[in-house]
Design a protein around this motif. Structure first.
Motif, PDB file in Angstrom:
ATOM      1  N   PRO A   1       0.787  -1.245   0.000  1.00 42.82           N
ATOM      2  CA  PRO A   1       0.000   0.000   0.000  1.00 42.82           C
ATOM      3  C   PRO A   1       0.817   1.292   0.000  1.00 42.82           C
ATOM      4  CG  PRO A   1      -0.433  -1.284   1.991  1.00 42.82           C
ATOM      5  CD  PRO A   1       0.583  -2.034   1.220  1.00 42.82           C
TER       6      PRO A   1
ATOM      7  N   ASN B   1      -9.820   7.560   2.559  1.00 40.39           N
ATOM      8  CA  ASN B   1      -9.497   6.137   2.450  1.00 40.39           C
ATOM      9  C   ASN B   1      -8.569   5.790   3.611  1.00 40.39           C
ATOM     10  OD1 ASN B   1      -9.625   3.682   0.607  1.00 40.39           O
ATOM     11  ND2 ASN B   1      -7.407   3.941   0.777  1.00 40.39           N
TER      12      ASN B   1
ATOM     13  N   THR C   1      -6.201   3.839   5.086  1.00 40.18           N
ATOM     14  CA  THR C   1      -5.291   2.835   4.533  1.00 40.18           C
ATOM     15  C   THR C   1      -5.035   1.663   5.490  1.00 40.18           C
ATOM     16  OG1 THR C   1      -4.224   4.770   3.570  1.00 40.18           O
ATOM     17  CG2 THR C   1      -3.106   2.682   3.250  1.00 40.18           C
TER      18      THR C   1
ATOM     19  N   SER D   1      -4.108   7.886   0.000  1.00 41.90           N
ATOM     20  CA  SER D   1      -4.032   6.586  -0.682  1.00 41.90           C
ATOM     21  C   SER D   1      -5.173   6.386  -1.677  1.00 41.90           C
ATOM     22  CB  SER D   1      -4.013   5.458   0.349  1.00 41.90           C
ATOM     23  OG  SER D   1      -5.145   5.554   1.189  1.00 41.90           O
ATOM     24  N   SER D   2      -5.858   7.461  -2.050  1.00 39.38           N
ATOM     25  CA  SER D   2      -6.961   7.291  -3.009  1.00 39.38           C
ATOM     26  C   SER D   2      -6.921   8.265  -4.184  1.00 39.38           C
ATOM     27  CB  SER D   2      -8.308   7.411  -2.294  1.00 39.38           C
ATOM     28  OG  SER D   2      -8.358   8.574  -1.507  1.00 39.38           O
TER      29      SER D   2
ATOM     30  N   LYS E   1       1.926   6.697  -3.357  1.00 41.52           N
ATOM     31  CA  LYS E   1       0.818   5.735  -3.377  1.00 41.52           C
ATOM     32  C   LYS E   1       0.266   5.660  -4.797  1.00 41.52           C
ATOM     33  CE  LYS E   1       0.789   5.878   1.458  1.00 41.52           C
ATOM     34  NZ  LYS E   1       0.187   6.060   2.748  1.00 41.52           N
TER      35      LYS E   1
ATOM     36  N   SER F   1     -12.622  -0.078   0.016  1.00 38.00           N
ATOM     37  CA  SER F   1     -11.664   0.731  -0.725  1.00 38.00           C
ATOM     38  C   SER F   1     -11.425   0.202  -2.127  1.00 38.00           C
ATOM     39  CB  SER F   1     -10.334   0.753   0.027  1.00 38.00           C
ATOM     40  OG  SER F   1      -9.368   1.393  -0.771  1.00 38.00           O
TER      41      SER F   1
ATOM     42  N   THR G   1      -6.823   0.462  -1.696  1.00 42.86           N
ATOM     43  CA  THR G   1      -6.058  -0.339  -0.716  1.00 42.86           C
ATOM     44  C   THR G   1      -7.016  -1.367  -0.128  1.00 42.86           C
ATOM     45  OG1 THR G   1      -6.508   1.236   1.069  1.00 42.86           O
ATOM     46  CG2 THR G   1      -4.454   1.532  -0.147  1.00 42.86           C
TER      47      THR G   1
ATOM     48  N   TYR H   1      -2.068  -3.676   9.001  1.00 45.07           N
ATOM     49  CA  TYR H   1      -1.430  -2.507   9.587  1.00 45.07           C
ATOM     50  C   TYR H   1      -1.455  -2.623  11.111  1.00 45.07           C
ATOM     51  CZ  TYR H   1       0.049   2.298  10.178  1.00 45.07           C
ATOM     52  OH  TYR H   1       0.770   3.415  10.507  1.00 45.07           O
TER      53      TYR H   1
ATOM     54  N   ARG I   1      -3.021  -6.783   2.977  1.00 48.33           N
ATOM     55  CA  ARG I   1      -3.444  -5.567   2.268  1.00 48.33           C
ATOM     56  C   ARG I   1      -2.860  -5.604   0.863  1.00 48.33           C
ATOM     57  NH1 ARG I   1      -1.884  -0.432   5.248  1.00 48.33           N
ATOM     58  NH2 ARG I   1       0.024  -1.630   5.660  1.00 48.33           N
TER      59      ARG I   1
ATOM     60  N   ALA J   1      -2.571  -3.355  -2.632  1.00 51.26           N
ATOM     61  CA  ALA J   1      -2.809  -2.066  -3.282  1.00 51.26           C
ATOM     62  C   ALA J   1      -3.353  -2.293  -4.688  1.00 51.26           C
ATOM     63  CB  ALA J   1      -1.510  -1.267  -3.353  1.00 51.26           C
TER      64      ALA J   1
END
Ligand SMILES: *Cc1c(COP(=O)(O)O)cnc(C)c1O
Length: 360
Positions: free
Chosen positions: A8, A137, A139, A168-169, A189, A297, A300, A327, A336, A338
Motif C-alpha cells: 500500500p 481512504n 489505509t 491513498s486514493s 501511493k 476501498s 487499498t 497494519y 493488504r 494495493a
C-alpha cells in the motif's frame, strides 16, 4: 526474478516513472538551481497538471510539502487556533488527531470501530470547532468514505473548514474537490513516484483563516506557513530547496494520467477491485475486512485472514508478487493489496488466481 509491488505504499512505480527518471538524469534535472527558469517551468507544469486532474476552481491552490504527514502539522498550525474535530476510524485518522494534540490544540472526535465508516448524519460537532478532519481512504483498514457523505458533512457544517486526507486514493477517488476546503496526499501511493513529496490543496477560505490567526497573534510556522508558501508558489517556486526530482516526476506522471484519462483509470480501478474482492470472498481463509460493500476501498484492499498473513505473503513472493501485511495490530491477521493505477489487470487477475488456488 523481477518483483511487482502491490504494497500500500511505497508501491510499484507508475509504469512510466522509470523512463522519466532516466530522462531526468540525462538532462541534469537533479543539478539545476531551484531558482532557475527550468525549475519554474517544471513546478508550473506539475501544478497546472494537478489542477486539471483534480478539477480545481480558481480560488483553490496547490502547495508542495515533504509528505502527507507534514500536511497534518501544517493544517493544524495554519488553520486551527484552538479546536479541531476528527473523524477517527483507524490508525491514520487517529494519527492526525494526535498531531493536533501535540500542537496544543483541543480536539474532539467521533470514533467508530476499524473497518467501518462514521454515519455522517449522526455526528454532533461543537460550534467552537474550527476544522473537521477525515480520511477518505483509511489505509490501515481499507474503509473508504463515499463522496456523497463528504458533501453532506460539508453541508451540515458549512462554517467549519473541511480537511480531507486522500493520500491513498487520489486521483482514483471520484471527488468534487471544489466542495472541500483542503485536501492532501503524498506521491508514493496512487501516483507511483518515489516517496518524499506531499501535495496540499487549499482554498481561499484557508488563506483567510490563516491570516485571521496571524492577526490574532498565533504562530503559523515559518517557511511552510500558508502566506510564505503562497508567495513562493505564485512565482512557481518553493521556500526551501525542494525535491526537484520528485516534482519533475510528478509533472510527468500527472501528464501521463491526463493523457490516459481519469475516466479510464477509474474504470480500471473498479474492475481490478471487483476481481480482488471476489477472490477474497471465494477463498475460505480470507474475507474482505470491510463488511459494508459500498465502503470497500478501491485502492487499498484489506482482507481478514484465518492463516497468518506471513504465510500468504511468502507464497505470493515466490511468484514475484509482493503484497502487504495488516497494519499495526492487524499485521498477522490481515493482508493488504494495493490497487493503484500502475497495477495491471493481468497481474491482478494472476493474484486472484493464486489466492484462490492456495491451500492451507
Ligand atoms: C500513507 C498515508 C499517510 C502518510 O503519508 P506519508 O507520505 O508517510 O506522510 C497519511 N494518510 C494516509 C491515509 C496514508 O495512507
Amino acid at each position: 526474478m523481477k518483483k511487482f509491488y502491490f504494497t500500500p505504499g511505497p508501491s510499484q512505480l507508475y509504469y512510466t516513472t522509470e523512463a522519466h527518471i532516466k530522462h531526468a538524469l540525462k538532462h541534469d534535472i537533479c543539478s539545476i538551481s531551484h531558482r532557475s527558469d527550468t525549475f519554474k517551468s517544471i513546478y508550473k507544469k506539475a501544478s497546472d497538471n494537478l489542477r486539471e486532474l483534480f478539477g480545481l476552481a480558481d480560488d483553490q491552490y496547490i502547495l508542495f510539502t515533504a509528505s502527507a504527514t507534514e500536511v497534518w502539522e501544517r493544517i493544524i498550525q495554519n488553520l486551527v487556533g484552538k479546536e479541531a474535530f476528527h473523524l477517527v476510524n483507524g490508525a491514520f485518522s487517529l494519527r492526525f488527531q494526535k498531531v493536533a494534540e501535540s500542537l496544543g490544540k483541543r480536539t474532539f472526535n467521533a470514533e467508530v470501530p476499524e473497518g467501518s465508516i462514521i454515519d455522517v448524519g449522526s455526528i454532533l460537532i461543537p460550534e467552537t470547532t474550527e476544522l473537521i478532519a477525515l480520511a477518505h481512504n483509511e489505509t490501515s483498514t481499507g474503509a473508504m468514505v463515499n463522496a456523497e457523505d463528504i458533501y453532506k458533512l460539508k453541508e451540515a457544517f458549512p462554517s467549519q473548514l473541511l480537511a480531507l486526507d486522500v493520500t491513498s486514493s487520489a486521483p482514483v477517488a471520484e471527488i468534487d474537490y471544489t466542495k472541500v476546503d483542503t485536501a492532501y496526499f503524498s506521491v508514493q501511493k496512487c501516483f507511483g513516484i518515489p516517496a518524499g513529496l506531499g501535495v496540499w490543496i487549499i482554498n481561499q477560505k484557508c488563506i483567510d483563516k490563516c491570516w485571521q490567526l496571524i492577526n490574532k497573534g498565533f504562530s503559523v510556522g515559518s517557511y511552510h506557513s500558508i502566506p510564505e508558501m503562497m508567495a513562493k508558489a505564485k512565482r512557481h517556486q518553493t521556500s526551501e530547496t525542494p525535491n526537484v526530482l520528485a516534482l519533475y516526476l510528478l509533472s510527468k506522471v500527472s501528464e501521463d494520467m491526463l493523457n490516459k484519462g481519469l475516466l479510464q483509470i477509474r474504470r480500471e480501478a473498479k474492475y481490478k477491485a471487483a476481481v480482488l474482492y471476489q477472490a477474497m470472498e471465494s477463498c475460505d481463509y480470507l474475507s474482505p475486512f470491510v463488511k459494508n460493500e459500498k465502503n470497500r476501498s478501491l485502492t487499498t484492499l484489506v482482507a481478514k485472514s484465518s492463516v497468518p498473513s506471513s504465510a500468504i505473503i511468502e507464497a505470493l513472493q515466490k511468484k514475484g508478487i509482493v503484497i502487504g501485511p495488516g497494519y499495526g495490530k492487524f499485521r498477522e491477521g490481515h493482508i493488504r493489496i494495493a490497487n493503484f493505477p500502475t497495477h495491471s489487470k493481468e497481474h491482478v487477475e494472476m493474484i486472484a488466481d493464486l489466492l484462490t488456488a492456495m491451500k492451507f
